[in-house]
Design a protein around this motif. Structure first.
Motif, PDB file in Angstrom:
ATOM      1  N   LEU A 145       0.637  -1.356   0.096  1.00 20.89           N
ATOM      2  CA  LEU A 145       0.071  -0.062  -0.161  1.00 20.89           C
ATOM      3  C   LEU A 145       0.859   1.267  -0.133  1.00 20.89           C
ATOM      4  CD1 LEU A 145      -2.883  -1.138   2.469  1.00 20.89           C
ATOM      5  CD2 LEU A 145      -2.714  -1.237  -0.053  1.00 20.89           C
ATOM      6  N   PRO A 146       0.309   2.379  -0.674  1.00 15.85           N
ATOM      7  CA  PRO A 146       1.220   3.525  -0.927  1.00 15.85           C
ATOM      8  C   PRO A 146       1.483   4.121   0.341  1.00 15.85           C
ATOM      9  CG  PRO A 146      -1.004   3.769  -1.780  1.00 15.85           C
ATOM     10  CD  PRO A 146      -0.855   2.491  -1.448  1.00 15.85           C
ATOM     11  N   ASN A 147       0.663   4.184   1.445  1.00 18.38           N
ATOM     12  CA  ASN A 147       0.950   4.858   3.050  1.00 18.38           C
ATOM     13  C   ASN A 147       1.534   4.012   3.792  1.00 18.38           C
ATOM     14  OD1 ASN A 147       0.099   7.284   1.618  1.00 18.38           O
ATOM     15  ND2 ASN A 147      -2.151   6.718   2.072  1.00 18.38           N
ATOM     16  N   SER A 148       2.060   2.880   3.501  1.00 19.24           N
ATOM     17  CA  SER A 148       2.747   2.010   4.411  1.00 19.24           C
ATOM     18  C   SER A 148       4.149   2.549   4.901  1.00 19.24           C
ATOM     19  CB  SER A 148       3.025   0.664   3.812  1.00 19.24           C
ATOM     20  OG  SER A 148       3.886   0.574   2.877  1.00 19.24           O
ATOM     21  N   LEU A 149       4.502   2.141   6.284  1.00 22.75           N
ATOM     22  CA  LEU A 149       5.473   2.626   6.890  1.00 22.75           C
ATOM     23  C   LEU A 149       6.702   1.894   6.435  1.00 22.75           C
ATOM     24  CD1 LEU A 149       4.393   3.409  10.479  1.00 22.75           C
ATOM     25  CD2 LEU A 149       5.153   5.241   8.918  1.00 22.75           C
ATOM     26  N   PRO A 150       7.635   2.478   6.032  1.00 22.64           N
ATOM     27  CA  PRO A 150       9.023   1.564   5.898  1.00 22.64           C
ATOM     28  C   PRO A 150       9.467   1.114   7.227  1.00 22.64           C
ATOM     29  CG  PRO A 150       9.406   4.065   5.631  1.00 22.64           C
ATOM     30  CD  PRO A 150       8.067   3.877   5.783  1.00 22.64           C
TER      31      PRO A 150
END
Length: 113
Positions: A28-33
């Motif tokens: 998902l685009p807003n996932s935390l690294p």
């Protein structure tokens, strides 16, 4: 999540047990690294503050495709294997320190042969 994790880590039954965190939904685009998760959970500072030497790993995963899951389990296997080797070394150390028991002492068969 951080408070719950830190509370679990303080459980004496889990002392020294390796920790694996699967950072799911990495597709998902807003996932935390991974590094942000380590920072948000304050893992490094927690382990340094508590002088907790347990191994931990944050694995980026995508459960719907299975991406990263094999690598996460392999890392967990490595951490457990490492822990087992340390345990074997400690057992061997204690075996080397064993002395014949006195008449009133009971000897644990695993620790002293």
């Amino acid at each position: 999540a951080r408070a719950a994790l830190h509370q679990c880590l303080q459980d004496e039954n889990l002392e020294g047990v390796p920790l694996l965190i699967c950072a799911n939904k990495q597709d998902l685009p807003n996932s935390l690294p991974r590094k942000s998760i380590i920072t948000q959970l304050k893992l490094q500072s927690y382990f340094q503050k508590k002088k907790d030497l347990r191994e931990y790993h944050v694995a980026p995963t995508v459960a719907t495709t299975g991406a990263g899951l094999y690598q996460a389990m392999e890392q967990l296997r490595r951490m457990i294997s490492s822990k087992i080797e340390v345990g074997k070394e400690k057992l061997e150390e204690s075996e080397n320190k064993c002395h014949p028991p006195t008449a009133n002492q009971k000897v644990h068969p695993i620790l002293c042969n």
